[in-house]
Design a protein around this motif. Sequence first.
Motif, PDB file in Angstrom:
ATOM      1  N   UNK A  78      26.376  12.453 -30.811  1.00 18.08           N
ATOM      2  CA  UNK A  78      25.206  11.589 -30.958  1.00 18.08           C
ATOM      3  C   UNK A  78      24.278  12.201 -31.994  1.00 18.08           C
ATOM      4  N   UNK A  79      23.448  11.376 -32.624  1.00 18.89           N
ATOM      5  CA  UNK A  79      22.342  11.894 -33.431  1.00 18.89           C
ATOM      6  C   UNK A  79      21.361  12.520 -32.463  1.00 18.89           C
ATOM      7  N   UNK A  80      21.117  13.818 -32.601  1.00 17.70           N
ATOM      8  CA  UNK A  80      20.239  14.530 -31.668  1.00 17.70           C
ATOM      9  C   UNK A  80      18.972  15.061 -32.338  1.00 17.70           C
ATOM     10  N   UNK A  81      18.610  14.513 -33.481  1.00 17.78           N
ATOM     11  CA  UNK A  81      17.346  14.907 -34.100  1.00 17.78           C
ATOM     12  C   UNK A  81      16.212  14.494 -33.167  1.00 17.78           C
ATOM     13  N   UNK A  82      15.158  15.282 -33.141  1.00 15.48           N
ATOM     14  CA  UNK A  82      14.046  14.997 -32.233  1.00 15.48           C
ATOM     15  C   UNK A  82      13.492  13.593 -32.455  1.00 15.48           C
ATOM     16  N   UNK A  83      13.368  13.195 -33.706  1.00  9.90           N
ATOM     17  CA  UNK A  83      12.858  11.868 -34.049  1.00  9.90           C
ATOM     18  C   UNK A  83      13.951  11.079 -34.768  1.00  9.90           C
ATOM     19  N   UNK A  84      13.767   9.797 -34.902  1.00 18.17           N
ATOM     20  CA  UNK A  84      14.741   8.942 -35.570  1.00 18.17           C
ATOM     21  C   UNK A  84      15.060   9.537 -36.949  1.00 18.17           C
ATOM     22  N   UNK A  85      16.326   9.646 -37.320  1.00 18.54           N
ATOM     23  CA  UNK A  85      16.691  10.323 -38.566  1.00 18.54           C
ATOM     24  C   UNK A  85      15.913   9.817 -39.792  1.00 18.54           C
ATOM     25  N   UNK A  86      15.318  10.766 -40.514  1.00 16.81           N
ATOM     26  CA  UNK A  86      14.467  10.424 -41.662  1.00 16.81           C
ATOM     27  C   UNK A  86      15.198   9.639 -42.743  1.00 16.81           C
ATOM     28  N   UNK A 132      19.119  11.509 -21.415  1.00 16.69           N
ATOM     29  CA  UNK A 132      19.358  12.396 -20.267  1.00 16.69           C
ATOM     30  C   UNK A 132      19.609  13.834 -20.692  1.00 16.69           C
ATOM     31  N   UNK A 133      19.953  14.063 -21.957  1.00 21.58           N
ATOM     32  CA  UNK A 133      20.226  15.424 -22.427  1.00 21.58           C
ATOM     33  C   UNK A 133      19.087  15.993 -23.282  1.00 21.58           C
ATOM     34  N   UNK A 134      18.006  15.245 -23.431  1.00 19.91           N
ATOM     35  CA  UNK A 134      16.865  15.710 -24.212  1.00 19.91           C
ATOM     36  C   UNK A 134      15.807  14.638 -24.290  1.00 19.91           C
ATOM     37  N   UNK A 135      14.752  14.954 -25.011  1.00 17.37           N
ATOM     38  CA  UNK A 135      13.674  13.988 -25.237  1.00 17.37           C
ATOM     39  C   UNK A 135      13.664  13.631 -26.714  1.00 17.37           C
ATOM     40  N   UNK A 136      13.976  12.394 -27.009  1.00 21.79           N
ATOM     41  CA  UNK A 136      14.122  11.929 -28.382  1.00 21.79           C
ATOM     42  C   UNK A 136      13.186  10.751 -28.643  1.00 21.79           C
ATOM     43  N   UNK A 137      12.761  10.614 -29.877  1.00 21.64           N
ATOM     44  CA  UNK A 137      11.892   9.503 -30.309  1.00 21.64           C
ATOM     45  C   UNK A 137      10.574   9.454 -29.542  1.00 21.64           C
ATOM     46  N   UNK A 138       9.899  10.577 -29.450  1.00 23.60           N
ATOM     47  CA  UNK A 138       8.581  10.583 -28.804  1.00 23.60           C
ATOM     48  C   UNK A 138       7.484  10.184 -29.786  1.00 23.60           C
ATOM     49  N   UNK A 139       7.813  10.134 -31.083  1.00 28.83           N
ATOM     50  CA  UNK A 139       6.845   9.713 -32.105  1.00 28.83           C
ATOM     51  C   UNK A 139       7.399   8.606 -32.996  1.00 28.83           C
ATOM     52  N   UNK A 140       8.693   8.349 -32.907  1.00 26.86           N
ATOM     53  CA  UNK A 140       9.343   7.332 -33.739  1.00 26.86           C
ATOM     54  C   UNK A 140      10.036   6.319 -32.836  1.00 26.86           C
ATOM     55  N   UNK A 141      10.747   5.394 -33.470  1.00 23.98           N
ATOM     56  CA  UNK A 141      11.496   4.369 -32.746  1.00 23.98           C
ATOM     57  C   UNK A 141      12.876   4.249 -33.381  1.00 23.98           C
ATOM     58  N   UNK A 142      13.823   3.721 -32.618  1.00 24.63           N
ATOM     59  CA  UNK A 142      15.180   3.521 -33.135  1.00 24.63           C
ATOM     60  C   UNK A 142      15.693   2.138 -32.769  1.00 24.63           C
ATOM     61  N   UNK A 159      13.970   0.903 -29.448  1.00 23.28           N
ATOM     62  CA  UNK A 159      13.641   1.725 -28.284  1.00 23.28           C
ATOM     63  C   UNK A 159      12.861   2.963 -28.706  1.00 23.28           C
ATOM     64  N   UNK A 160      12.203   3.575 -27.726  1.00 22.17           N
ATOM     65  CA  UNK A 160      11.582   4.878 -27.928  1.00 22.17           C
ATOM     66  C   UNK A 160      11.357   5.517 -26.573  1.00 22.17           C
ATOM     67  N   UNK A 161      10.797   6.716 -26.587  1.00 15.55           N
ATOM     68  CA  UNK A 161      10.461   7.422 -25.354  1.00 15.55           C
ATOM     69  C   UNK A 161       8.978   7.744 -25.391  1.00 15.55           C
ATOM     70  N   UNK A 162       8.249   7.224 -24.435  1.00 18.71           N
ATOM     71  CA  UNK A 162       6.826   7.487 -24.301  1.00 18.71           C
ATOM     72  C   UNK A 162       6.536   7.692 -22.815  1.00 18.71           C
ATOM     73  N   UNK A 163       5.574   8.529 -22.517  1.00 18.76           N
ATOM     74  CA  UNK A 163       5.162   8.746 -21.127  1.00 18.76           C
ATOM     75  C   UNK A 163       6.349   9.114 -20.233  1.00 18.76           C
ATOM     76  N   UNK A 164       7.296   9.878 -20.813  1.00 18.56           N
ATOM     77  CA  UNK A 164       8.483  10.329 -20.087  1.00 18.56           C
ATOM     78  C   UNK A 164       9.334   9.158 -19.587  1.00 18.56           C
ATOM     79  N   UNK A 165       9.344   8.071 -20.338  1.00 12.28           N
ATOM     80  CA  UNK A 165      10.085   6.873 -19.958  1.00 12.28           C
ATOM     81  C   UNK A 165      10.674   6.226 -21.216  1.00 12.28           C
TER      82      UNK A 165
END
Length: 188
Positions: A78-86, A132-142, A159-165
């Motif tokens: 999977x793409x595992x960059x913290x944010x959506x790939x630049x 489930x294996x990390x926290x991704x897209x806490x500042x971006x969207x995919x 999609x994105x991840x905000x507020x741990x959801x």
Amino acid sequence: MTSYKKVLSAKQREELLNTLEARFEKNLSRHKGVAWVKVRAKLKAHPEKLWSLNEMERTGGEPDVAGYDKKTGEYIFYDCSAESPKGRRNVCYDREAQESRKVAKPKNNVIDMAAAMGIELLTEEQYRELQKVGEFDTKTQSWVKTPSDIRELGGALFVDRRFNHVFVYHNTAPCYYGGRGFRGLLRV
């Protein structure tokens, strides 16, 4: 359109394998019970997959093993960059959406880019598995694969991840933003 071979040189292959191994070892929690030696052997047996992994890496995706399909025996990168790939942002959903824009057309679209890279666009379910294996897209969207009934009405999902959801949203498919890209996966 320029034609080129989707093959890496021996040096490029070794550099990529070294990068992937270092990331694998640094993030063992993503792939508990998986041995790098088996992943490497699988990659060497399928060198055509290395080109796609290199494209994921080149565009900022930071691919890593984050799944294993017991039925097929495939490792899932999977793409595992913290944010959506630049290198995959500022794109609308598909070619139809891209061509429908009258002004400020984006240079590319998600569906064509993923196909050119030889990777699959994540579905909503796959995106949730990745989270489930990390926290991704806490500042971006995919963008994620959009069901045909939604796309036929002009929409697309992201999609994105905000507020741990994990949140799923909709937009018109021609929209694009600097903070929205896409994640993919590759089965090896």
